[in-house]
Design an enzyme around this catalytic site. Sequence first.
Site, PDB file in Angstrom:
ATOM      1  CG  HIS A 132     -53.853  -6.164  35.613  1.00 61.82           C
ATOM      2  ND1 HIS A 132     -54.572  -7.070  34.896  1.00 61.82           N
ATOM      3  CD2 HIS A 132     -53.887  -6.441  37.118  1.00 61.82           C
ATOM      4  CE1 HIS A 132     -55.194  -8.086  35.680  1.00 61.82           C
ATOM      5  NE2 HIS A 132     -54.887  -7.623  36.854  1.00 61.82           N
TER       6      HIS A 132
ATOM      7  CB  SER B 259     -57.140  -9.066  38.564  1.00 65.98           C
ATOM      8  OG  SER B 259     -56.150  -9.907  38.623  1.00 65.98           O
TER       9      SER B 259
ATOM     10  CG  ASP C 150     -48.601 -16.549  57.193  1.00 66.34           C
ATOM     11  OD1 ASP C 150     -47.747 -15.811  56.672  1.00 66.34           O
ATOM     12  OD2 ASP C 150     -48.911 -16.553  58.199  1.00 66.34           O
TER      13      ASP C 150
END
Length: 252
Positions: free
Chosen positions: A233, A84, A174
């Site tokens: 996946h 991925s 963040d």
Amino acid sequence: MRLNLVEAGDGPPVILLHGLFGSAQNWGAVQRHLAARHRVLALDLRNHGASGRSSAMDYPTMAADVAETMRAMGAAPTAVIGHSMGGKVAMALALAEPALVARLVVVDIAPIAYPPALRPYVEAMQAIPLRSGLTRRDADAALAAAVPEPGIRAFLVQNLRMQDDPPRWRLGLDELAAAMPVLEGFPDLPGRYEGPTLVINGERSSYIRPDSHPRFGALFPAARFATVPGVGHWVHAESPSSFLALIGPFLD
């Protein structure tokens, strides 16, 4: 950035790169198996696991992290396996520094842009109040609206350090939130990687579609394709034996 890693085994080196929200530990069963014949280094990419945090999180920068770590560990050239997001990092590394990559395995991702489907995951994780007494069940419940699949919620919640009081994330959330538009895409990088390349997809996954094969061919002309039946996946986690049956002969 030199990255945190988990090392096992001896022999020709292999680098393992996890996907978004993952860590080196995601490769546990695969790493243990490969370590019988290889020196296997599973890395925490930046803003993941025990590696450093940074607002810079584009694919060339992450590929440079991997190259720096490989050189520091004396593990180059090496086979590189990426799943991925880690597959995009692996492709960026092979294109930028092909001499470092002896073989390339790309797992269920293509060098293309994807829709912003995972942004709600990051937002939901950021919204969990990290208070004393928080349990994994509490965190799972807080994610349920944005992440309906129980298996994905469990994967995300494993990033909580429950031994801390209050618990804290093993992710730079963040930084990840700000980087999502970049992570969803793939840069237009010069050059091609001519080395042996194996592209593996899960039969029930839609991440690699037939219309992405020409893009692979343009960047990785030696690429060949394989499908692991009956999985989605998370190919290497859902069927480690089938995954290893493909990559074992390729690495050898």
